[in-house]
Design a protein around this motif. Structure first.
Motif, mmCIF file in Angstrom:
data_model
loop_
_atom_site.group_PDB
_atom_site.id
_atom_site.type_symbol
_atom_site.label_atom_id
_atom_site.label_comp_id
_atom_site.label_asym_id
_atom_site.label_seq_id
_atom_site.Cartn_x
_atom_site.Cartn_y
_atom_site.Cartn_z
ATOM 1 N N TYR A 323 0.827 -1.279 -0.176
ATOM 2 C CA TYR A 323 -0.041 0.015 0.022
ATOM 3 C C TYR A 323 0.891 1.187 0.136
ATOM 4 O O TYR A 323 2.036 1.119 0.202
ATOM 5 C CB TYR A 323 -1.187 0.023 1.177
ATOM 6 N N THR A 351 -3.654 4.448 -0.162
ATOM 7 C CA THR A 351 -4.164 3.761 -1.601
ATOM 8 C C THR A 351 -3.477 2.470 -1.726
ATOM 9 O O THR A 351 -2.453 2.145 -1.220
ATOM 10 C CB THR A 351 -3.606 4.837 -2.714
ATOM 11 N N SER A 352 -4.184 1.522 -2.680
ATOM 12 C CA SER A 352 -3.503 0.521 -3.086
ATOM 13 C C SER A 352 -2.397 0.501 -4.047
ATOM 14 O O SER A 352 -1.624 -0.287 -4.187
ATOM 15 C CB SER A 352 -4.430 -0.597 -3.506
ATOM 16 N N ASP A 358 -7.365 2.351 -0.656
ATOM 17 C CA ASP A 358 -6.712 1.068 -0.163
ATOM 18 C C ASP A 358 -7.970 0.444 0.652
ATOM 19 O O ASP A 358 -8.611 1.262 1.526
ATOM 20 C CB ASP A 358 -5.737 1.011 0.818
ATOM 21 N N GLY A 361 -7.697 0.723 4.348
ATOM 22 C CA GLY A 361 -7.281 1.857 4.952
ATOM 23 C C GLY A 361 -7.698 2.357 6.147
ATOM 24 O O GLY A 361 -6.996 2.859 7.147
ATOM 25 N N SER A 448 -3.034 -6.797 4.271
ATOM 26 C CA SER A 448 -2.792 -6.501 2.731
ATOM 27 C C SER A 448 -3.377 -7.661 2.067
ATOM 28 O O SER A 448 -3.605 -7.454 0.694
ATOM 29 C CB SER A 448 -1.157 -6.033 2.410
#
Length: 449
Positions: A323, A351-352, A358, A361, A448
């Protein structure tokens, strides 16, 4: 013949060290003496200015050692093993218990509030206290931390008065704005419809306008192109901005805040993006690199902070980042004493891939907020304040942003204050720098996948 053993001497030396530190704080220390089951003395808080005592007591379990090396000893910490019976005894009582360990080898002592330490069930299972050789030093400087433990023992508790001069750094940034507003009728009934028509005429047109009841209120002169194509320009009216900014009418205040929110969105471009869900403004990832550093003026000098960073590795493809983390802020416009301010709250955006939100997040932000300390939040606010003060000033190629600007506010001087120890005594890691939380990177990495 009767004898006094070496362990008795070591114990007495330890108690003498503890009493010396406590008395140096201006507090009283009462050794229990005689038969005791695990409490060697009591600290009573005392106001060093007036001499008053308020029956705020802390129990002390003292330990001392002459060993060359302690259990789990490193450059920064060591461990003290505890029995299950000791933990139960220390934590089930009504008064706070301090474990004070005196290392006679180097003449230093360390302390922990045992009820606070063993509030974590995992620490009870481990049956040990881990001392930080810096943060847990039992010296006169630990006075503020001792006060905080005693004051938290019961509702309404009070410790010795704190009379120090201190500057208060406010998270309010004064806002200035254009002196004129423009109003005109339009055939469009909503912001969405007006915005779509405006983009068809000019995709670069600003968004410092709102639509209310088939009329437009704007910082822009509506008699000019492209606004005059969407409004009845001949019916346009010009107003002094204070007819809205100083109005006590709730509708006018809401409309003015809506205009300011539109203006700040244009003000921070192109450096910042806005997250539609949270409303936070955040530094965007550069197209050609994974990280971004931002230079700014801190409280003392010019420094640099990483404001966009790539973190972690995906399990399925270690070459891919897990990320990206972006420095961000939330804002709210408020009027206080006739002055408009932007209230700035530092935060983070995740954000990814540097652009798309993400999915984890929320969990990552929650974890950071749990371990983030006061100095970290202050550091990021100072960065955002500097950004707002310097943004939109213009240069040789571009003019200054005409509708909104921000000014510095002087620190508030107080004749009372809170010692830093009262803050740091509550911090998980008082030395952790902003945005570089190794612990956070380790604990949220698993999310993740």
């Amino acid at each position: 013949m009767k004898k006094i053993g070496r362990s008795d001497i070591i114990g007495q030396r330890g108690m003498a060290h503890i009493q010396g530190v406590v008395n140096g704080m201006g507090f009283m220390f009462y050794p229990t003496g005689g038969v005791e089951a695990g409490i060697d003395g009591y600290i009573e808080l005392r106001d060093t200015d007036t001499g008053e005592v308020s029956n705020l007591l802390l129990q002390v379990q003292g330990k001392a050692s002459e060993r060359e090396r302690l259990q789990g000893d490193t450059e920064t910490s060591f461990e003290f093993p505890c029995s299950e019976a000791d933990i139960t005894y220390w934590t089930q009582g009504t008064a706070p218990v301090l474990l004070v360990f005196v290392w006679l080898k180097d003449g230093k002592a360390y302390w922990k509030s045992l009820k606070d330490w063993f509030a974590d069930p995992e620490r009870i299972k481990a049956r040990k206290v881990v001392f930080d050789k810096i943060a847990d030093a039992f010296t006169i400087d630990a006075k503020a931390g001792i006060v905080s433990v005693a004051a938290a023992a019961r509702p309404g508790a009070a410790g010795p008065s704190v009379r120090i001069d201190e500057d208060l750094l406010s998270n309010l940034v004064p806002a200035a704005f254009a002196q004129k507003l423009y109003w005109a009728p339009t055939r469009h009934a909503t912001d969405k419809a007006f915005g779509a028509a405006l983009r068809d005429l000019d995709r670069e047109a600003g968004s410092e306008w709102i639509v209310r009841g088939k009329s437009v209120l704007s910082f822009h002169n509506l008699d000019r192109w492209p606004w005059n194509r969407l409004c009845e320009a001949e019916a346009m009216e010009e107003f002094d901005v204070d007819e809205w900014s100083d109005s006590d009418d709730d509708d006018r205040q809401r409309d003015f805040v809506a205009l300011l929110n539109r203006a700040i969105g244009e003000f921070v471009r192109p450096q910042l993006f806005r997250d539609r869900d949270s409303g936070a403004f955040y530094f965007r990832k550069p197209r050609d690199r994974d990280n971004l550093n931002h230079a700014y003026r801190s409280l003392q000098n010019t420094t640099t902070r990483r404001v966009v960073g790539r973190y972690g590795k995906k399990r399925k493809d270690p070459t891919q980042a897990s990320y990206w983390r972006h420095s961000a802020f939330m804002h709210r416009f408020v009027r206080l004493g006739g002055v408009w301010y932007a209230e700035i709250t530092p935060t983070y955006h995740f954000t990814s891939d540097g652009r798309r939100p993400d999915g984890f997040g929320g969990e990552r932000l929650k974890k950071i907020k749990e371990i983030e300390n006061n100095a970290a939040v202050m550091g990021q606010f100072v960065m955002w304040r500097d950004f707002l003060l310097t943004q939109g000033k213009g240069d040789l190629l571009t003019g200054a942003y005409p509708f909104l600007s921000f000014n510095a506010i002087e620190p508030l001087e107080l004749d009372v204050g809170v010692p830093d120890g009262l803050w740091t005594s509550q911090e998980i890691d008082p030395s952790s720098p902003l945005f570089e939380f190794a612990l956070a990177g380790e604990t949220v990495e698993e999310m993740s996948e």
